[in-house]
Motif scaffolding. Sequence first.
Motif, mmCIF file in Angstrom:
data_model
loop_
_atom_site.group_PDB
_atom_site.id
_atom_site.type_symbol
_atom_site.label_atom_id
_atom_site.label_comp_id
_atom_site.label_asym_id
_atom_site.label_seq_id
_atom_site.Cartn_x
_atom_site.Cartn_y
_atom_site.Cartn_z
ATOM 1 N N ALA A 175 0.836 -1.202 0.000
ATOM 2 C CA ALA A 175 0.000 0.000 0.000
ATOM 3 C C ALA A 175 0.875 1.257 0.000
ATOM 4 C CB ALA A 175 -0.944 -0.002 1.204
ATOM 5 N N ASP A 176 1.992 1.228 0.748
ATOM 6 C CA ASP A 176 2.927 2.353 0.715
ATOM 7 C C ASP A 176 3.463 2.566 -0.696
ATOM 8 O OD1 ASP A 176 2.829 2.968 3.477
ATOM 9 O OD2 ASP A 176 4.433 1.550 3.934
ATOM 10 N N ALA A 185 2.143 1.798 -3.495
ATOM 11 C CA ALA A 185 1.085 2.294 -4.375
ATOM 12 C C ALA A 185 0.782 3.776 -4.128
ATOM 13 C CB ALA A 185 -0.185 1.466 -4.185
ATOM 14 N N THR A 186 1.132 4.278 -2.957
ATOM 15 C CA THR A 186 0.793 5.641 -2.546
ATOM 16 C C THR A 186 1.974 6.599 -2.643
ATOM 17 O OG1 THR A 186 -0.807 4.692 -0.997
ATOM 18 C CG2 THR A 186 -0.206 6.985 -0.619
ATOM 19 N N GLN A 187 3.186 6.103 -2.540
ATOM 20 C CA GLN A 187 4.368 6.954 -2.386
ATOM 21 C C GLN A 187 4.569 7.971 -3.505
ATOM 22 O OE1 GLN A 187 7.670 4.249 -2.071
ATOM 23 N NE2 GLN A 187 7.631 3.704 -4.241
ATOM 24 N N ASP A 233 2.491 9.843 -4.979
ATOM 25 C CA ASP A 233 1.720 11.064 -4.735
ATOM 26 C C ASP A 233 2.485 12.065 -3.873
ATOM 27 O OD1 ASP A 233 -0.329 9.810 -6.099
ATOM 28 O OD2 ASP A 233 -1.472 9.311 -4.290
ATOM 29 N N PHE A 234 3.507 11.571 -3.141
ATOM 30 C CA PHE A 234 4.222 12.396 -2.173
ATOM 31 C C PHE A 234 5.697 12.594 -2.529
ATOM 32 C CE2 PHE A 234 0.570 10.675 -0.026
ATOM 33 C CZ PHE A 234 0.132 11.713 0.784
ATOM 34 N N VAL A 242 2.712 9.243 3.797
ATOM 35 C CA VAL A 242 2.455 8.077 2.945
ATOM 36 C C VAL A 242 1.827 6.972 3.765
ATOM 37 C CG1 VAL A 242 3.508 6.300 1.504
ATOM 38 C CG2 VAL A 242 4.290 8.668 1.322
ATOM 39 N N HIS A 243 2.428 6.656 4.918
ATOM 40 C CA HIS A 243 1.858 5.630 5.805
ATOM 41 C C HIS A 243 0.422 5.974 6.190
ATOM 42 C CE1 HIS A 243 5.404 3.238 6.291
ATOM 43 N NE2 HIS A 243 5.995 3.923 7.246
ATOM 44 N N LYS A 298 -1.845 7.834 4.694
ATOM 45 C CA LYS A 298 -2.805 7.689 3.605
ATOM 46 C C LYS A 298 -2.950 6.229 3.170
ATOM 47 C CE LYS A 298 -4.012 9.252 -1.014
ATOM 48 N NZ LYS A 298 -3.630 10.074 -2.169
ATOM 49 N N ALA A 299 -1.854 5.480 3.141
ATOM 50 C CA ALA A 299 -1.868 4.112 2.622
ATOM 51 C C ALA A 299 -2.586 3.138 3.537
ATOM 52 C CB ALA A 299 -0.440 3.634 2.373
ATOM 53 N N HIS A 300 -2.366 3.261 4.863
ATOM 54 C CA HIS A 300 -2.939 2.267 5.787
ATOM 55 C C HIS A 300 -3.181 2.790 7.196
ATOM 56 C CE1 HIS A 300 1.254 2.011 6.965
ATOM 57 N NE2 HIS A 300 1.554 1.636 5.731
#
Length: 83
Positions: free
Chosen positions: A25-26, A28-30, A32-33, A64-65, A67-69
Amino acid sequence: MTRFMDIHHMEGGVSAKDVAAAHDADLATQGDFGVNYLKYWVDEEAGKIFCLVEAPDAETANAVHRKAHGLVADEIYPISSEG
């Protein structure tokens, strides 16, 4: 960018499978940041997770953490190099 080591303390232990899913999940999100999660380590019994990350600053790494989980680091330290 600065490298950071973050530490999560999970009371009652943690499974490697759950940590792998959170790491995915991190990843997949990183983007964006503008962050790059590089590697992680798990001590399942002690409930400790260690993440190596490149980020502009500690708060952005934790964003990131978040938002991801939702599991933000309890501690985060800048590191200058790997030994």
